[in-house]
Design a protein around this motif. Structure first.
Motif, mmCIF file in Angstrom:
data_model
loop_
_atom_site.group_PDB
_atom_site.id
_atom_site.type_symbol
_atom_site.label_atom_id
_atom_site.label_comp_id
_atom_site.label_asym_id
_atom_site.label_seq_id
_atom_site.Cartn_x
_atom_site.Cartn_y
_atom_site.Cartn_z
ATOM 1 N N ARG A 84 -54.288 -30.249 88.204
ATOM 2 C CA ARG A 84 -53.235 -30.432 86.395
ATOM 3 C C ARG A 84 -53.794 -31.085 85.675
ATOM 4 O O ARG A 84 -53.812 -29.661 84.960
ATOM 5 C CB ARG A 84 -52.341 -30.340 87.494
ATOM 6 N N ASP A 85 -54.524 -32.154 86.106
ATOM 7 C CA ASP A 85 -54.397 -32.467 83.596
ATOM 8 C C ASP A 85 -55.330 -31.945 83.174
ATOM 9 O O ASP A 85 -56.374 -31.690 82.628
ATOM 10 C CB ASP A 85 -54.700 -33.974 83.990
ATOM 11 N N ALA A 86 -56.985 -31.515 84.404
ATOM 12 C CA ALA A 86 -58.224 -31.014 84.012
ATOM 13 C C ALA A 86 -57.923 -29.916 83.417
ATOM 14 O O ALA A 86 -58.350 -29.251 82.331
ATOM 15 C CB ALA A 86 -59.162 -30.895 85.477
ATOM 16 N N ALA A 87 -56.831 -29.038 84.036
ATOM 17 C CA ALA A 87 -56.770 -27.711 83.517
ATOM 18 C C ALA A 87 -55.775 -27.509 82.198
ATOM 19 O O ALA A 87 -56.291 -26.631 81.737
ATOM 20 C CB ALA A 87 -55.976 -26.926 84.494
ATOM 21 N N ALA A 88 -54.904 -28.585 82.226
ATOM 22 C CA ALA A 88 -54.238 -29.134 80.633
ATOM 23 C C ALA A 88 -55.186 -29.191 80.029
ATOM 24 O O ALA A 88 -54.923 -28.879 78.082
ATOM 25 C CB ALA A 88 -52.766 -29.647 80.590
ATOM 26 N N THR A 89 -55.739 -30.555 79.915
ATOM 27 C CA THR A 89 -57.689 -30.054 78.983
ATOM 28 C C THR A 89 -58.685 -28.974 78.889
ATOM 29 O O THR A 89 -58.534 -29.601 78.052
ATOM 30 C CB THR A 89 -58.078 -31.620 79.892
ATOM 31 N N ARG A 90 -58.784 -27.904 79.426
ATOM 32 C CA ARG A 90 -59.226 -27.304 79.260
ATOM 33 C C ARG A 90 -58.602 -26.790 78.871
ATOM 34 O O ARG A 90 -59.181 -25.401 77.755
ATOM 35 C CB ARG A 90 -59.812 -26.515 80.713
#
Length: 195
Positions: free
Chosen positions: A79-85
């Motif tokens: 989830r955090d990686a998706a928000a960062t992307r």
């Protein structure tokens, strides 16, 4: 349905939702999605609408893999990686300086086509997607998000063609033996490598 992720909203709404139209755009970070994002902003200005930039994600191993062996810390990391992307894609598209139509962004858990159709659930929405021709193998391995959204969306769908730079890069990948021509300033390298 029981198989659908629990944190997939039917239509993201918030206090900034003023009842005016929305332009929902799928953003993955690819050149095609960045072109779609720019087109979505242009359409939002024309329609005096809000832009909702949506990045869709699934857990590592997919939903089926996650159901077989759930790992909450891994889900949080995804989830955090998706928000960062999504943030990186917006920064890349606008150079870190956003000025224009109203913009909201959200990272949504779910398969891309299904999640985008759920986010663009109002009849006055406009769903904007990057599109382009794909080979038979790519279509067989991964169905077209644009085709899915066109068939299932309850609002108009705008498919933005690939930008010229993306077409040129794909052409170079298809022809790896393309030779660089020598210029007067830079002689061609004489190694055994084709470049």
């Amino acid at each position: 349905m029981a198989d659908e992720p629990t944190d997939l909203p039917s239509a993201p709404r918030g206090p900034e939702d003023d009842g005016r139209g929305r332009v929902v755009v799928g953003v993955s970070g690819s050149l095609g999605s960045l072109a779609a994002l720019h087109r979505a902003v242009a359409e939002a200005r024309r329609l005096d609408a809000e832009v909702l930039a949506v990045h869709c994600w699934t857990p590592a191993g997919g939903e089926f893999g996650y159901r077989r062996s759930p790992c909450p810390p891994l889900l949080t990391a995804c989830r955090d990686a998706a928000a960062t992307r999504l943030r990186d894609a917006l920064d890349q598209a606008f150079g870190g300086a956003w000025s224009g139509a109203r913009l909201r962004s959200i990272a949504v858990r779910g398969e891309t086509g299904q999640a985008l159709v759920r986010c663009a659930d109002r009849p006055d929405d406009l769903l904007v997607l990057g599109a382009g021709s794909r080979g038979a193998l790519a279509r067989a391995l991964r169905p077209s998000v644009t085709a899915y959204c066109t068939r299932h969306a309850t609002c108009p769908v705008l498919a933005v063609p690939k930008p010229p730079l993306q077409r040129e890069l794909e052409a170079l990948r298809r022809h790896p033996r393309t030779r660089l021509t020598a210029t007067p300033d830079r002689p061609r390298a004489r190694s055994g490598h084709p470049f």
